[in-house]
Every structure is written in C-alpha cells, then in structure tokens.
Write a protein that holds these residues in place. Sequence first.
Motif, PDB file in Angstrom:
ATOM      1  N   LEU A 156       7.516 -20.143  -5.069  1.00 36.45           N
ATOM      2  CA  LEU A 156       7.684 -19.303  -3.182  1.00 36.45           C
ATOM      3  C   LEU A 156       8.671 -19.782  -2.237  1.00 36.45           C
ATOM      4  CD1 LEU A 156       4.175 -20.776  -2.925  1.00 36.45           C
ATOM      5  CD2 LEU A 156       4.436 -18.546  -3.358  1.00 36.45           C
ATOM      6  N   LYS A 157       9.255 -19.577  -1.440  1.00 37.95           N
ATOM      7  CA  LYS A 157      10.636 -20.080  -0.736  1.00 37.95           C
ATOM      8  C   LYS A 157       9.811 -19.528   0.949  1.00 37.95           C
ATOM      9  CE  LYS A 157      11.707 -14.717  -0.704  1.00 37.95           C
ATOM     10  NZ  LYS A 157      11.134 -14.147  -0.541  1.00 37.95           N
ATOM     11  N   ASN A 158      10.564 -20.494   1.758  1.00 30.91           N
ATOM     12  CA  ASN A 158      10.534 -20.777   2.587  1.00 30.91           C
ATOM     13  C   ASN A 158       9.850 -19.261   3.894  1.00 30.91           C
ATOM     14  OD1 ASN A 158      10.117 -22.057   5.909  1.00 30.91           O
ATOM     15  ND2 ASN A 158      12.335 -21.034   5.711  1.00 30.91           N
ATOM     16  N   GLY A 159       9.089 -19.142   4.745  1.00 30.23           N
ATOM     17  CA  GLY A 159       8.477 -17.879   5.444  1.00 30.23           C
ATOM     18  C   GLY A 159       7.612 -17.306   4.316  1.00 30.23           C
ATOM     19  N   ASP A 160       7.705 -18.062   2.969  1.00 29.37           N
ATOM     20  CA  ASP A 160       6.541 -16.873   2.512  1.00 29.37           C
ATOM     21  C   ASP A 160       4.984 -17.069   2.811  1.00 29.37           C
ATOM     22  OD1 ASP A 160       8.164 -15.618   0.163  1.00 29.37           O
ATOM     23  OD2 ASP A 160       7.161 -17.065  -0.953  1.00 29.37           O
ATOM     24  N   VAL A 161       4.413 -16.303   2.813  1.00 29.62           N
ATOM     25  CA  VAL A 161       2.737 -16.466   3.092  1.00 29.62           C
ATOM     26  C   VAL A 161       2.404 -16.323   1.762  1.00 29.62           C
ATOM     27  CG1 VAL A 161       2.657 -16.305   5.623  1.00 29.62           C
ATOM     28  CG2 VAL A 161       2.287 -14.349   3.933  1.00 29.62           C
ATOM     29  N   LEU A 162       0.605 -17.283   1.736  1.00 33.33           N
ATOM     30  CA  LEU A 162      -0.058 -16.648   0.883  1.00 33.33           C
ATOM     31  C   LEU A 162      -1.674 -16.790   0.789  1.00 33.33           C
ATOM     32  CD1 LEU A 162      -0.104 -19.424  -3.088  1.00 33.33           C
ATOM     33  CD2 LEU A 162       0.950 -20.052  -0.543  1.00 33.33           C
ATOM     34  N   ASN A 163      -2.221 -16.420  -0.062  1.00 39.78           N
ATOM     35  CA  ASN A 163      -3.922 -17.011   0.220  1.00 39.78           C
ATOM     36  C   ASN A 163      -4.060 -17.496  -1.166  1.00 39.78           C
ATOM     37  OD1 ASN A 163      -6.512 -16.006  -1.288  1.00 39.78           O
ATOM     38  ND2 ASN A 163      -7.101 -16.128   0.701  1.00 39.78           N
ATOM     39  N   ILE A 164      -5.231 -18.234  -1.256  1.00 41.03           N
ATOM     40  CA  ILE A 164      -4.940 -18.772  -2.458  1.00 41.03           C
ATOM     41  C   ILE A 164      -6.646 -19.006  -2.628  1.00 41.03           C
ATOM     42  CG2 ILE A 164      -5.505 -21.325  -4.018  1.00 41.03           C
ATOM     43  CD1 ILE A 164      -2.498 -22.078  -2.671  1.00 41.03           C
ATOM     44  N   ASP A 165      -7.487 -18.310  -3.609  1.00 41.87           N
ATOM     45  CA  ASP A 165      -8.928 -18.032  -3.836  1.00 41.87           C
ATOM     46  C   ASP A 165      -9.613 -19.557  -4.501  1.00 41.87           C
ATOM     47  OD1 ASP A 165     -11.220 -17.154  -3.953  1.00 41.87           O
ATOM     48  OD2 ASP A 165     -10.796 -14.705  -3.503  1.00 41.87           O
ATOM     49  N   ILE A 166     -10.479 -19.387  -4.894  1.00 42.10           N
ATOM     50  CA  ILE A 166     -11.379 -20.754  -5.527  1.00 42.10           C
ATOM     51  C   ILE A 166     -12.249 -19.803  -5.637  1.00 42.10           C
ATOM     52  CG2 ILE A 166     -11.398 -23.253  -5.936  1.00 42.10           C
ATOM     53  CD1 ILE A 166      -8.213 -22.924  -5.806  1.00 42.10           C
ATOM     54  N   THR A 167     -12.668 -19.894  -7.061  1.00 42.71           N
ATOM     55  CA  THR A 167     -14.487 -20.347  -6.776  1.00 42.71           C
ATOM     56  C   THR A 167     -13.920 -21.416  -7.811  1.00 42.71           C
ATOM     57  OG1 THR A 167     -14.689 -17.666  -6.991  1.00 42.71           O
ATOM     58  CG2 THR A 167     -15.884 -18.181  -8.152  1.00 42.71           C
ATOM     59  N   VAL A 168     -15.287 -22.084  -7.834  1.00 42.53           N
ATOM     60  CA  VAL A 168     -15.680 -22.841  -9.298  1.00 42.53           C
ATOM     61  C   VAL A 168     -16.927 -22.707  -9.386  1.00 42.53           C
ATOM     62  CG1 VAL A 168     -14.162 -24.909  -8.201  1.00 42.53           C
ATOM     63  CG2 VAL A 168     -16.730 -24.884  -7.605  1.00 42.53           C
ATOM     64  N   ILE A 169     -17.576 -23.549 -10.964  1.00 40.23           N
ATOM     65  CA  ILE A 169     -19.280 -23.686 -11.149  1.00 40.23           C
ATOM     66  C   ILE A 169     -19.038 -25.032 -11.646  1.00 40.23           C
ATOM     67  CG2 ILE A 169     -20.891 -22.511 -12.745  1.00 40.23           C
ATOM     68  CD1 ILE A 169     -18.713 -20.435 -13.647  1.00 40.23           C
ATOM     69  N   LYS A 170     -20.233 -25.236 -10.732  1.00 35.11           N
ATOM     70  CA  LYS A 170     -21.081 -26.570 -11.141  1.00 35.11           C
ATOM     71  C   LYS A 170     -22.435 -26.685 -10.969  1.00 35.11           C
ATOM     72  CE  LYS A 170     -20.573 -31.765 -10.264  1.00 35.11           C
ATOM     73  NZ  LYS A 170     -19.444 -32.241 -11.251  1.00 35.11           N
ATOM     74  N   ASP A 171     -22.828 -26.946 -11.886  1.00 32.66           N
ATOM     75  CA  ASP A 171     -24.358 -27.138 -12.989  1.00 32.66           C
ATOM     76  C   ASP A 171     -24.837 -25.375 -12.623  1.00 32.66           C
ATOM     77  OD1 ASP A 171     -24.189 -29.673 -12.893  1.00 32.66           O
ATOM     78  OD2 ASP A 171     -25.203 -29.871 -10.815  1.00 32.66           O
ATOM     79  N   GLY A 172     -23.920 -24.333 -12.503  1.00 31.13           N
ATOM     80  CA  GLY A 172     -24.260 -23.255 -13.034  1.00 31.13           C
ATOM     81  C   GLY A 172     -24.090 -22.315 -11.373  1.00 31.13           C
ATOM     82  N   TYR A 173     -24.151 -22.929 -10.916  1.00 31.68           N
ATOM     83  CA  TYR A 173     -23.919 -22.541  -9.021  1.00 31.68           C
ATOM     84  C   TYR A 173     -22.165 -22.390  -9.231  1.00 31.68           C
ATOM     85  CZ  TYR A 173     -29.434 -23.386  -8.599  1.00 31.68           C
ATOM     86  OH  TYR A 173     -29.904 -23.604  -8.679  1.00 31.68           O
TER      87      TYR A 173
END
Length: 276
Positions: free
Chosen positions: A93-110
């Motif tokens: 990554l360099k200065n001026g970049d934009v990014l989306n970080i997409d997170i999906t976790v599973i906890k106790d099946g949910y």
Amino acid sequence: MMSISIKTEEDIQGMRIAGRLAAEVLDYIGPFVKPGVTTGELDRLCHEYMTNVQGTIPAPLNYCPPGYTPYPKATCTSVNDVVCHGIPGDKVLKNGDVLNIDITVIKDGYHGDTSRMFFVGEPSILAKRLSEITYECMWIGIAKIKPGAHLGDLGFAIQQHAEKAGYSVVREFCGHGIGKIFHEEPQVLHYGRPGTLDKLVPGMIFTVEPMINAGRREIREMGDGWTIKTKDRSLSAQWEHTVLVTETGYEVLTVSAGMPPPPAFIDPSKNSTVPA
C-alpha cells in the motif's frame, strides 16, 4: 418470502456477539493501515486476531460457492479500483491508496459481517468524497428499515443518493440475509423502486453494503476468479453493516467502540444500539 429465516431471540443474541466481534477486528486493524504494509500482512494480522484473541473463525477462508475456487484468505482487501473480493497478497500500500477491508467472523455458529473504508496516508479529495457518499448511502438505506417497508425502498434511497452525487451503483453484487449461514435470502439490492421486493418483518437480519463507483457501474472479473474491478478503472468504495429488523425500526449489529458514528442527518433514536 418463505425462504427468509426469521431469527429467534437466541439467534439475535448470537448475531449481536458475532457482529460486535467482526467490528472489533476492523477497530484492531486500523492502526496498521499505512504506507509500506502489504494487504497480505493486514490479512495475517486480522487472521491471528480472530483465531488467537477472539476465538472466532474467519468465514471467507476456504469459502467456496458453486462455480468458484475456494477463497484463499481470511479477509477481503479491495484497493482503489477493486470493487470487492480483493485477495490479500504482495500488494504494497502506498500513500493515497484507499481500501475496503471486509470481515466476516463465525462465533458459536453465527456470522458477523461488516466492512469499512480505510485511507492510506493522505487520500485524494475524490477518494474522500466517494468514501463519504458511500457511507451516507449505506446509512440512508439502513434508515429505511422498519417493519412493513420493502427492500426496494432501501435500494431506491441508496441509488438516488449515489447518482445525485454523480456516482454509479454496482448491480451485480448485493447485500444478503445472514445468520448461521453466511449468505441466505433475501438479496438486498442497492438500487430499485420503492414498494417492490420483499416486505420487512421483525426478526430478519441482513447486510446493507453498497458498492459505489466514481465512474461507470460496469465491472470486470480478474483471472483469479474472485477479484472484481471497475471496468473503466475508476475508484470504487463500499461500507457494510449487518442489521436486524426490530418491532419499531432497526438495530445495527456490527457495533464496536471504534466504529465511525452515523452521519449527522441520521436520527439514531430509531434504534437501540448505534451510539448517538
């Protein structure tokens, strides 16, 4: 309509926990987003935080819908003209970049599913505005959620706001129902007509995750079978929350201490868990 699952009180409690944990991964990773870091390193940090600190499972890892190869990483990192499903790797990554970080976790099946935009160093005015309008689009959609409303009401409101700003809405990807299953009914389109599509009832849980392009809405798929880019190479932005339909309105489930507050024009008194 029959295939949309209505969540029990127990399900909702499980989804609140999973949603909070997903948002806390984004809180954790924010300080590491700076020039010189690779998307692969960000993914490694998120993965370790999920497994070692939270005891959650990263849902994307080895996720394999029909017709796809298994997804190889724990998170999605979509940089600049990547619309969604960017695979973390050697990209520095360099200065001026934009990014989306997409997170999906599973906890106790949910499943808890949320994403945010991050700026690397100092973003351009265009990138900043696109991210801001996209964030407003997500919240404008969320604010339409209440029993008796239709999914088309959300899509219409999101599309209006994006197009008024001179941007376009990606059509090929949408929000989705979520619970013990990562992607279930309904499909939540980010464009549409008021009064159309499924009617909302209390106990539904789904994501609102508009993908908004600075240029045209057309997309192209990269050779890895996952990464989606804008066809005209314009910037793309996305924000995502998981939301419950309540008796009186909505409750955002992907809430954490470090999440950005709703835009000033959203009235948080309509729900129970968004910090005012």
